[in-house]
Design a protein around this motif. Structure first.
Motif, PDB file in Angstrom:
ATOM      1  N   LYS A  76      36.524  38.295  45.611  1.00  0.00           N
ATOM      2  CA  LYS A  76      36.405  39.754  45.511  1.00  0.00           C
ATOM      3  C   LYS A  76      37.622  40.327  44.790  1.00  0.00           C
ATOM      4  N   GLY A  77      38.804  39.839  45.143  1.00  0.00           N
ATOM      5  CA  GLY A  77      40.019  40.312  44.500  1.00  0.00           C
ATOM      6  C   GLY A  77      40.040  39.995  43.015  1.00  0.00           C
ATOM      7  N   ASP A  80      37.694  42.355  41.232  1.00  0.00           N
ATOM      8  CA  ASP A  80      38.313  43.677  41.103  1.00  0.00           C
ATOM      9  C   ASP A  80      39.343  43.680  39.978  1.00  0.00           C
ATOM     10  N   ALA A  83      37.674  43.772  36.646  1.00  0.00           N
ATOM     11  CA  ALA A  83      37.026  45.061  36.396  1.00  0.00           C
ATOM     12  C   ALA A  83      38.036  46.202  36.267  1.00  0.00           C
ATOM     13  N   ARG A  85      39.992  47.353  38.656  1.00  0.00           N
ATOM     14  CA  ARG A  85      40.108  48.125  39.904  1.00  0.00           C
ATOM     15  C   ARG A  85      41.321  47.640  40.695  1.00  0.00           C
ATOM     16  N   THR A  86      42.505  47.813  40.098  1.00  0.00           N
ATOM     17  CA  THR A  86      43.731  47.354  40.745  1.00  0.00           C
ATOM     18  C   THR A  86      44.759  48.481  40.751  1.00  0.00           C
TER      19      THR A  86
END
Length: 102
Positions: A76-77, A80, A83, A85-86
């Motif tokens: 999942k990380g 992210d 994508a 999303r960090t």
């Protein structure tokens, strides 16, 4: 700079006051200055200068995960990260401490 002549009286939990004043003391900021800064931020932001929300979930306790669960969390990380999303680790830890009163 305007003269400080208004008084504010507030009742707060003793533990909250003690913890906050300990942190402010370590930062070298008197409580009255911190409250003044808070009020100025309310004015600048035209509202509270932080989100007021109920956290959706507690952080994952990595110590209690099986190998399969750990791999899923890592995937999942990674997804992210790919994508975009960090956020910087320092901001993430600041948010966690704030959201969970750590």
């Amino acid at each position: 700079m305007a003269a400080k002549s208004a008084n504010l009286y507030a009742r707060i939990e003793p533990e909250v006051k003690e913890q906050a004043e300990g942190i402010l003391s370590a930062l070298g900021i008197p409580a009255s200055n911190a409250i003044n800064m808070f009020y100025k931020q309310i004015i600048l932001q035209r509202g509270l200068p932080f989100d007021v929300k109920i956290p959706s979930a507690r952080p994952v306790d990595m110590n209690n995960l099986s190998e399969e669960q750990m791999n899923l969390e890592l995937e999942k990380g990674y997804a992210d990260m790919k994508a975009g999303r960090t956020k910087p680790a320092s901001k993430a830890f600041t948010n966690i401490r704030k959201d969970y009163n750590l």
